[in-house]
Design a protein around this motif. Sequence first.
Motif, PDB file in Angstrom:
ATOM      1  N   SER A 192      -3.541   5.946  27.949  1.00  0.00           N
ATOM      2  CA  SER A 192      -3.887   7.128  28.808  1.00  0.00           C
ATOM      3  C   SER A 192      -4.715   7.086  29.407  1.00  0.00           C
ATOM      4  N   GLN A 193      -6.167   6.773  29.497  1.00  0.00           N
ATOM      5  CA  GLN A 193      -7.887   6.622  30.045  1.00  0.00           C
ATOM      6  C   GLN A 193      -7.757   5.033  30.658  1.00  0.00           C
ATOM      7  N   GLY A 194      -7.189   4.330  30.316  1.00  0.00           N
ATOM      8  CA  GLY A 194      -7.519   2.913  31.007  1.00  0.00           C
ATOM      9  C   GLY A 194      -8.803   2.842  30.227  1.00  0.00           C
ATOM     10  N   PRO A 195      -9.517   1.470  30.537  1.00  0.00           N
ATOM     11  CA  PRO A 195      -8.675   0.992  31.621  1.00  0.00           C
ATOM     12  C   PRO A 195      -7.763   0.030  31.697  1.00  0.00           C
ATOM     13  N   ASP A 196      -7.061  -0.659  33.138  1.00  0.00           N
ATOM     14  CA  ASP A 196      -6.007  -1.632  33.290  1.00  0.00           C
ATOM     15  C   ASP A 196      -6.611  -2.850  33.272  1.00  0.00           C
ATOM     16  N   GLY A 197      -5.481  -3.523  32.056  1.00  0.00           N
ATOM     17  CA  GLY A 197      -6.078  -4.595  31.923  1.00  0.00           C
ATOM     18  C   GLY A 197      -5.134  -4.617  30.150  1.00  0.00           C
ATOM     19  N   VAL A 198      -5.963  -6.034  29.449  1.00  0.00           N
ATOM     20  CA  VAL A 198      -6.158  -6.854  27.966  1.00  0.00           C
ATOM     21  C   VAL A 198      -5.943  -5.255  27.211  1.00  0.00           C
ATOM     22  N   CYS A 199      -4.752  -5.351  26.015  1.00  0.00           N
ATOM     23  CA  CYS A 199      -5.406  -4.256  25.118  1.00  0.00           C
ATOM     24  C   CYS A 199      -4.393  -4.019  24.424  1.00  0.00           C
ATOM     25  N   GLY A 200      -5.210  -3.120  22.991  1.00  0.00           N
ATOM     26  CA  GLY A 200      -3.881  -3.695  22.312  1.00  0.00           C
ATOM     27  C   GLY A 200      -4.345  -2.492  20.321  1.00  0.00           C
ATOM     28  N   PRO A 201      -3.319  -1.999  19.732  1.00  0.00           N
ATOM     29  CA  PRO A 201      -3.945  -0.742  18.685  1.00  0.00           C
ATOM     30  C   PRO A 201      -4.340  -2.228  17.622  1.00  0.00           C
ATOM     31  N   LEU A 259       0.842  -1.375   0.042  1.00  0.00           N
ATOM     32  CA  LEU A 259       0.033  -0.242   0.163  1.00  0.00           C
ATOM     33  C   LEU A 259       0.933   1.496  -0.130  1.00  0.00           C
ATOM     34  N   PRO A 260       1.032   2.471  -1.365  1.00  0.00           N
ATOM     35  CA  PRO A 260       0.735   3.657  -0.769  1.00  0.00           C
ATOM     36  C   PRO A 260       1.046   3.992   0.828  1.00  0.00           C
ATOM     37  N   ALA A 261       1.866   4.951   1.404  1.00  0.00           N
ATOM     38  CA  ALA A 261       2.015   5.710   1.812  1.00  0.00           C
ATOM     39  C   ALA A 261       0.802   6.688   2.276  1.00  0.00           C
ATOM     40  N   ASP A 262      -0.132   6.675   0.767  1.00  0.00           N
ATOM     41  CA  ASP A 262      -0.905   8.282   1.176  1.00  0.00           C
ATOM     42  C   ASP A 262      -2.283   7.653   1.061  1.00  0.00           C
ATOM     43  N   ARG A 263      -2.145   5.985   1.551  1.00  0.00           N
ATOM     44  CA  ARG A 263      -3.272   4.897   1.383  1.00  0.00           C
ATOM     45  C   ARG A 263      -3.111   3.973   3.194  1.00  0.00           C
ATOM     46  N   ILE A 264      -2.004   5.343   4.058  1.00  0.00           N
ATOM     47  CA  ILE A 264      -2.468   4.705   5.527  1.00  0.00           C
ATOM     48  C   ILE A 264      -2.016   5.539   6.727  1.00  0.00           C
ATOM     49  N   ARG A 265      -3.083   5.717   6.746  1.00  0.00           N
ATOM     50  CA  ARG A 265      -3.392   7.061   8.011  1.00  0.00           C
ATOM     51  C   ARG A 265      -2.813   6.585   9.160  1.00  0.00           C
ATOM     52  N   ARG A 266      -2.276   7.060  10.105  1.00  0.00           N
ATOM     53  CA  ARG A 266      -2.350   6.946  11.302  1.00  0.00           C
ATOM     54  C   ARG A 266      -2.721   7.536  12.330  1.00  0.00           C
ATOM     55  N   LEU A 267      -3.186   6.826  12.701  1.00  0.00           N
ATOM     56  CA  LEU A 267      -4.503   7.699  14.310  1.00  0.00           C
ATOM     57  C   LEU A 267      -3.860   7.729  15.810  1.00  0.00           C
ATOM     58  N   ASN A 268      -5.011   8.245  16.567  1.00  0.00           N
ATOM     59  CA  ASN A 268      -4.464   8.242  17.446  1.00  0.00           C
ATOM     60  C   ASN A 268      -5.235   7.493  18.601  1.00  0.00           C
ATOM     61  N   GLU A 269      -5.494   7.241  19.920  1.00  0.00           N
ATOM     62  CA  GLU A 269      -5.177   6.193  20.617  1.00  0.00           C
ATOM     63  C   GLU A 269      -7.155   6.057  20.318  1.00  0.00           C
ATOM     64  N   HIS A 270      -7.507   7.003  20.361  1.00  0.00           N
ATOM     65  CA  HIS A 270      -9.150   7.014  20.387  1.00  0.00           C
ATOM     66  C   HIS A 270     -10.123   6.179  18.837  1.00  0.00           C
ATOM     67  N   GLU A 271      -9.146   6.290  18.208  1.00  0.00           N
ATOM     68  CA  GLU A 271      -9.339   6.127  17.316  1.00  0.00           C
ATOM     69  C   GLU A 271      -9.061   4.467  16.680  1.00  0.00           C
ATOM     70  N   ASN A 272      -7.682   4.189  17.313  1.00  0.00           N
ATOM     71  CA  ASN A 272      -7.288   3.070  16.761  1.00  0.00           C
ATOM     72  C   ASN A 272      -6.631   2.792  17.956  1.00  0.00           C
ATOM     73  N   PHE A 273      -7.275   2.584  19.331  1.00  0.00           N
ATOM     74  CA  PHE A 273      -6.405   1.513  19.795  1.00  0.00           C
ATOM     75  C   PHE A 273      -7.478   0.183  20.589  1.00  0.00           C
ATOM     76  N   TRP A 274      -8.235  -0.382  21.210  1.00  0.00           N
ATOM     77  CA  TRP A 274      -9.119  -1.068  22.341  1.00  0.00           C
ATOM     78  C   TRP A 274      -8.905  -1.262  23.083  1.00  0.00           C
ATOM     79  N   PRO A 275      -9.582  -1.126  24.367  1.00  0.00           N
ATOM     80  CA  PRO A 275     -10.736  -0.200  24.245  1.00  0.00           C
ATOM     81  C   PRO A 275     -10.052   1.504  23.599  1.00  0.00           C
ATOM     82  N   ALA A 276     -10.809   1.932  23.555  1.00  0.00           N
ATOM     83  CA  ALA A 276     -10.824   2.979  23.161  1.00  0.00           C
ATOM     84  C   ALA A 276      -9.959   3.701  24.017  1.00  0.00           C
ATOM     85  N   GLY A 277      -8.980   4.587  23.805  1.00  0.00           N
ATOM     86  CA  GLY A 277      -8.310   5.413  25.231  1.00  0.00           C
ATOM     87  C   GLY A 277      -7.602   4.930  25.659  1.00  0.00           C
TER      88      GLY A 277
END
Length: 293
Positions: free
Chosen positions: A164-173, A143-161
């Motif tokens: 920085s905001q928790g909860p503690d436990g298993v998580c990931g991008p 994929l070319p670079a212009d079709r890969i977006r880097r987004l923050n923890e509220h968009e691309n992390f589980w659980p969202a946020g």
Amino acid sequence: MKTDELRESYLAFFESKGCVRRPSDVLMPRGDPTVLFTPAGMNQFKNEFLGVGQLEFTRATTCQKCLRTGDISNVGVTAYHHTFFEMLGNFSFGDYFKREAIQWAWEYLTDKRWLALDGDRLSVTVYLDDDEAYNIWHDEVGLPADRIRRLNEHENFWPAGAPSQGPDGVCGPCSEIFYHPLHGGDEVEIWNLVFTQFNRVGDPPDNLRPLPKQNIDTGMGLERTAAVLQGVASNFEIDSLKPLCLAAGETVGVNYSFDSPQGRPVRRIADHVRAITLCIHEGVSPGSEKESY
């Protein structure tokens, strides 16, 4: 490709990758007080993800019946939101990880033996500092670079946020896959790859500890992908939902069409009738408490 054909195609593809096909869990989970209804494919695999008990398999694939009420105000308004829906998923419990999850998703979507989507109409997102996922998409998938977006923890992390905001436990991008339709409408997210690789312990910095075993939890929306394959502008126009909209319109005495003034309320009726039917099928009667409400 009809909805039933898509469901079978997905499950067969991941069986060919060594995943054990498992049936959908019940819509109203037994012995799990944390949810009223099953909201995602991973719920039936909580013990496998947590390493509780002996693993019977380390790879699985399902089509899970789900019900979520968090988006109820969007039902009938957007093209893609529902209360009841089906989530296609493939899972790894300490087995395959990012490379396989990403490459297999791309293969299934674009290979002519499977969905044969135009790869030029697909783009992806990755978590802000997930260079591993970025490099797989860019260097290995191509994929070319212009079709890969880097987004923050509220968009691309589980659980969202979570960082920085928790909860503690298993998580990931996460890494999400989007389709850009031919008719020029809004892009639609069809697949989310969750890389559960950390245990969150306390507040940042240095609060994300690598897990001893890394897991994969993915979800591809059956109705959303069917809409892409059938070339329609909304999930409500696919082969399994359009007849419900037409029947709902006939019942209340209006001619249903997607763009008509009555379209939105008729879509709400069709969605809610489908959800309620599945609930009643599992023994939930209308009432004033918990699932019944």
